[in-house]
Scaffold this motif. Sequence first.
Motif, PDB file in Angstrom:
ATOM      1  N   VAL A 176       0.845  -1.194   0.000  1.00 17.97           N
ATOM      2  CA  VAL A 176       0.000   0.000   0.000  1.00 17.97           C
ATOM      3  C   VAL A 176       0.881   1.245   0.000  1.00 17.97           C
ATOM      4  CG1 VAL A 176      -1.715   1.309   1.295  1.00 17.97           C
ATOM      5  CG2 VAL A 176      -1.887  -1.174   1.166  1.00 17.97           C
ATOM      6  N   GLY A 177       0.590   2.155  -0.917  1.00 12.07           N
ATOM      7  CA  GLY A 177       1.366   3.384  -1.039  1.00 12.07           C
ATOM      8  C   GLY A 177       2.388   3.357  -2.148  1.00 12.07           C
ATOM      9  N   ASP A 178       2.662   2.191  -2.730  1.00  6.74           N
ATOM     10  CA  ASP A 178       3.615   2.113  -3.836  1.00  6.74           C
ATOM     11  C   ASP A 178       3.061   2.834  -5.059  1.00  6.74           C
ATOM     12  OD1 ASP A 178       5.255   0.679  -2.220  1.00  6.74           O
ATOM     13  OD2 ASP A 178       4.900  -1.267  -3.181  1.00  6.74           O
ATOM     14  N   THR A 179       3.935   3.543  -5.757  1.00  2.00           N
ATOM     15  CA  THR A 179       3.543   4.272  -6.959  1.00  2.00           C
ATOM     16  C   THR A 179       3.588   3.344  -8.170  1.00  2.00           C
ATOM     17  OG1 THR A 179       4.392   6.341  -6.038  1.00  2.00           O
ATOM     18  CG2 THR A 179       4.045   6.252  -8.424  1.00  2.00           C
ATOM     19  N   VAL A 180       2.549   3.422  -8.988  1.00  2.00           N
ATOM     20  CA  VAL A 180       2.489   2.627 -10.215  1.00  2.00           C
ATOM     21  C   VAL A 180       2.178   3.563 -11.372  1.00  2.00           C
ATOM     22  CG1 VAL A 180       1.763   0.510  -9.062  1.00  2.00           C
ATOM     23  CG2 VAL A 180       0.038   2.122  -9.863  1.00  2.00           C
ATOM     24  N   THR A 181       2.595   3.161 -12.569  1.00  2.00           N
ATOM     25  CA  THR A 181       2.336   3.938 -13.771  1.00  2.00           C
ATOM     26  C   THR A 181       1.366   3.187 -14.668  1.00  2.00           C
ATOM     27  OG1 THR A 181       4.264   2.976 -14.855  1.00  2.00           O
ATOM     28  CG2 THR A 181       4.586   5.055 -13.681  1.00  2.00           C
ATOM     29  N   GLN A 182       0.713   3.921 -15.536  1.00  2.00           N
ATOM     30  CA  GLN A 182      -0.250   3.313 -16.443  1.00  2.00           C
ATOM     31  C   GLN A 182       0.436   2.284 -17.347  1.00  2.00           C
ATOM     32  OE1 GLN A 182      -2.376   6.145 -18.774  1.00  2.00           O
ATOM     33  NE2 GLN A 182      -3.622   4.616 -19.811  1.00  2.00           N
ATOM     34  N   GLY A 183      -0.138   1.095 -17.401  1.00  2.00           N
ATOM     35  CA  GLY A 183       0.414   0.019 -18.211  1.00  2.00           C
ATOM     36  C   GLY A 183       1.491  -0.796 -17.526  1.00  2.00           C
ATOM     37  N   GLU A 184       1.892  -0.421 -16.318  1.00  2.00           N
ATOM     38  CA  GLU A 184       2.933  -1.163 -15.602  1.00  2.00           C
ATOM     39  C   GLU A 184       2.415  -2.546 -15.200  1.00  2.00           C
ATOM     40  OE1 GLU A 184       5.417  -0.905 -11.373  1.00  2.00           O
ATOM     41  OE2 GLU A 184       4.361   0.858 -12.164  1.00  2.00           O
ATOM     42  N   ASN A 185       3.270  -3.541 -15.351  1.00  2.00           N
ATOM     43  CA  ASN A 185       2.902  -4.901 -14.952  1.00  2.00           C
ATOM     44  C   ASN A 185       2.929  -5.019 -13.435  1.00  2.00           C
ATOM     45  OD1 ASN A 185       4.212  -7.937 -14.367  1.00  2.00           O
ATOM     46  ND2 ASN A 185       2.440  -7.870 -15.737  1.00  2.00           N
ATOM     47  N   LEU A 186       1.789  -5.350 -12.870  1.00  2.00           N
ATOM     48  CA  LEU A 186       1.675  -5.454 -11.419  1.00  2.00           C
ATOM     49  C   LEU A 186       1.930  -6.869 -10.921  1.00  2.00           C
ATOM     50  CD1 LEU A 186      -1.516  -3.238 -10.906  1.00  2.00           C
ATOM     51  CD2 LEU A 186       0.886  -2.551 -10.829  1.00  2.00           C
ATOM     52  N   LEU A 187       1.406  -7.856 -11.610  1.00  2.00           N
ATOM     53  CA  LEU A 187       1.616  -9.254 -11.245  1.00  2.00           C
ATOM     54  C   LEU A 187       1.229 -10.116 -12.430  1.00  2.00           C
ATOM     55  CD1 LEU A 187      -1.303 -10.696  -9.156  1.00  2.00           C
ATOM     56  CD2 LEU A 187      -1.426  -8.444 -10.179  1.00  2.00           C
ATOM     57  N   GLY A 188       1.529 -11.388 -12.336  1.00  2.00           N
ATOM     58  CA  GLY A 188       1.175 -12.334 -13.382  1.00  2.00           C
ATOM     59  C   GLY A 188       0.372 -13.486 -12.812  1.00  2.00           C
ATOM     60  N   ILE A 189      -0.493 -14.030 -13.646  1.00  2.00           N
ATOM     61  CA  ILE A 189      -1.327 -15.164 -13.251  1.00  2.00           C
ATOM     62  C   ILE A 189      -1.074 -16.309 -14.228  1.00  2.00           C
ATOM     63  CG2 ILE A 189      -3.688 -15.998 -12.912  1.00  2.00           C
ATOM     64  CD1 ILE A 189      -4.528 -13.192 -12.250  1.00  2.00           C
ATOM     65  N   THR A 190      -0.719 -17.452 -13.676  1.00  2.00           N
ATOM     66  CA  THR A 190      -0.570 -18.643 -14.499  1.00  2.00           C
ATOM     67  C   THR A 190      -1.939 -19.278 -14.656  1.00  2.00           C
ATOM     68  OG1 THR A 190       1.668 -19.004 -13.649  1.00  2.00           O
ATOM     69  CG2 THR A 190       0.573 -20.869 -14.733  1.00  2.00           C
ATOM     70  N   PRO A 191      -2.485 -19.269 -15.882  1.00  2.00           N
ATOM     71  CA  PRO A 191      -3.858 -19.769 -16.046  1.00  2.00           C
ATOM     72  C   PRO A 191      -3.942 -21.265 -15.788  1.00  2.00           C
ATOM     73  CG  PRO A 191      -3.154 -18.439 -17.940  1.00  2.00           C
ATOM     74  CD  PRO A 191      -1.932 -18.743 -17.132  1.00  2.00           C
ATOM     75  N   LEU A 192      -5.114 -21.680 -15.358  1.00  2.00           N
ATOM     76  CA  LEU A 192      -5.394 -23.107 -15.258  1.00  2.00           C
ATOM     77  C   LEU A 192      -5.617 -23.663 -16.666  1.00  2.00           C
ATOM     78  CD1 LEU A 192      -7.894 -23.063 -12.245  1.00  2.00           C
ATOM     79  CD2 LEU A 192      -5.428 -23.493 -12.191  1.00  2.00           C
ATOM     80  N   ARG A 193      -5.595 -24.971 -16.747  1.00  2.00           N
ATOM     81  CA  ARG A 193      -5.803 -25.586 -18.044  1.00  2.00           C
ATOM     82  C   ARG A 193      -7.187 -25.180 -18.564  1.00  2.00           C
ATOM     83  NH1 ARG A 193      -3.271 -29.769 -20.446  1.00  2.00           N
ATOM     84  NH2 ARG A 193      -2.132 -30.171 -18.510  1.00  2.00           N
TER      85      ARG A 193
END
Length: 402
Positions: free
Chosen positions: A76-93
């Motif tokens: 909480v409080g971290d600065t982010v920019t538009q389009g920045e990758n926040l996290l990734g999700i490995t999809p299920l099959r």
Amino acid sequence: MRFPLQSHPGILIVGLVITGLLVWGFWPKPVMVETTQVHRAPLTVGIEEDGRTRVIDRYVILAPVNGMTCQMKLHVGDTVTQGENLLGITPLRSQVLDSRSRAQAEAQVSAAKSAVQAAQAQANSAKAAAQLAQEKFQRYQPLLSKGLISQETHDEAKTASLTANANMRSANFAVEVAKYELQAAMTTLQFSAIQPDKQQQERVAVNSPITGKILKVERKCEGPVMTGEALLEVGDPTALEVEVDVLSADAVRIKPGMKVLFDRWGGDHPLEGVVRLIEPVGFTKISALGVEEQRVWVISNFTSPSEEWQRLGDGYRVDAKFVLWHEDDVLQVPSSALFRYQDGWAVFSIEDNVAKRKPVKIGQRNGLSVQILSGLVEGEKLINHPSDAVDDGVKVKQRLTN
């Protein structure tokens, strides 16, 4: 013949002393009173309630697919920019889509593209309206200095400009949201039928829709998530508004464009704002005394320079005072000096240490002070908090205070 009192002069003296004490004890004494004066000063009548700040546009980032999230490294409080990758999700099959499901996914993509175009059109309309309102406000400024328009017309143009700018900013954010939803729809279609051997290597990137800061982190640990599950909240804390819940009876007295003062927020002086919206729907709230009250949300924008309130964040407490009436030079007295008399109001003035009852005509009042329209003059001495012992013609004496 000798009188008994002549032979006992002490009895006579004692009798005289007792008589004197009785006369002194029953002699009418002045009533001790507190005094105040009629004076001129600024007088403000308003409605005061507790409020809190909130980010105007906040976004809840949801999981676009079922899968496994990585360990969250954002706080909480971290600065982010538009389009920045926040996290990734490995999809299920993923299951292979049949013809009907694929057609539905393609239709959702088409609908999302249309939503982007519609949001862009609304943003263009809002921008044009904001430019028109700003130009109108700029034209009114020299007219006000020349006395060609009223202050109320000038203030209405200023409020219209602020509202149009806020609508333009919200419309621009709506465009970003529509683009984000289009990306989510395209991602669902793209990863719906990938090969099993490649599926475990692909990761769905979750990007920030705006430039701002992290407001809330729903989960930090790695684990499975379902489509639509909340992951993060982001927003721009430099764009704040204030929400205040007021009694419905007070809400009808508040109008859009009305001035608001924000106090006790932590700064050295009050901040200024303007009412933007009075919500048309009320809600029930239980007071501290257990009484049901009908309340209404009133939304206000800051008009003070942003440098003065940038220390505020989302959810900060403020005291809001909606200014219903204000004058800088008002003849007034404390409300504690007034009392009911016949069908109106009256006060006790002090003339030669004698209380004189004077009927008065009052105007505006804010609970502490009352405007005097007639019946008194500036500097006149009055009795404050008159007791039942005070009446017209009674002698009084001012009580000494430390």
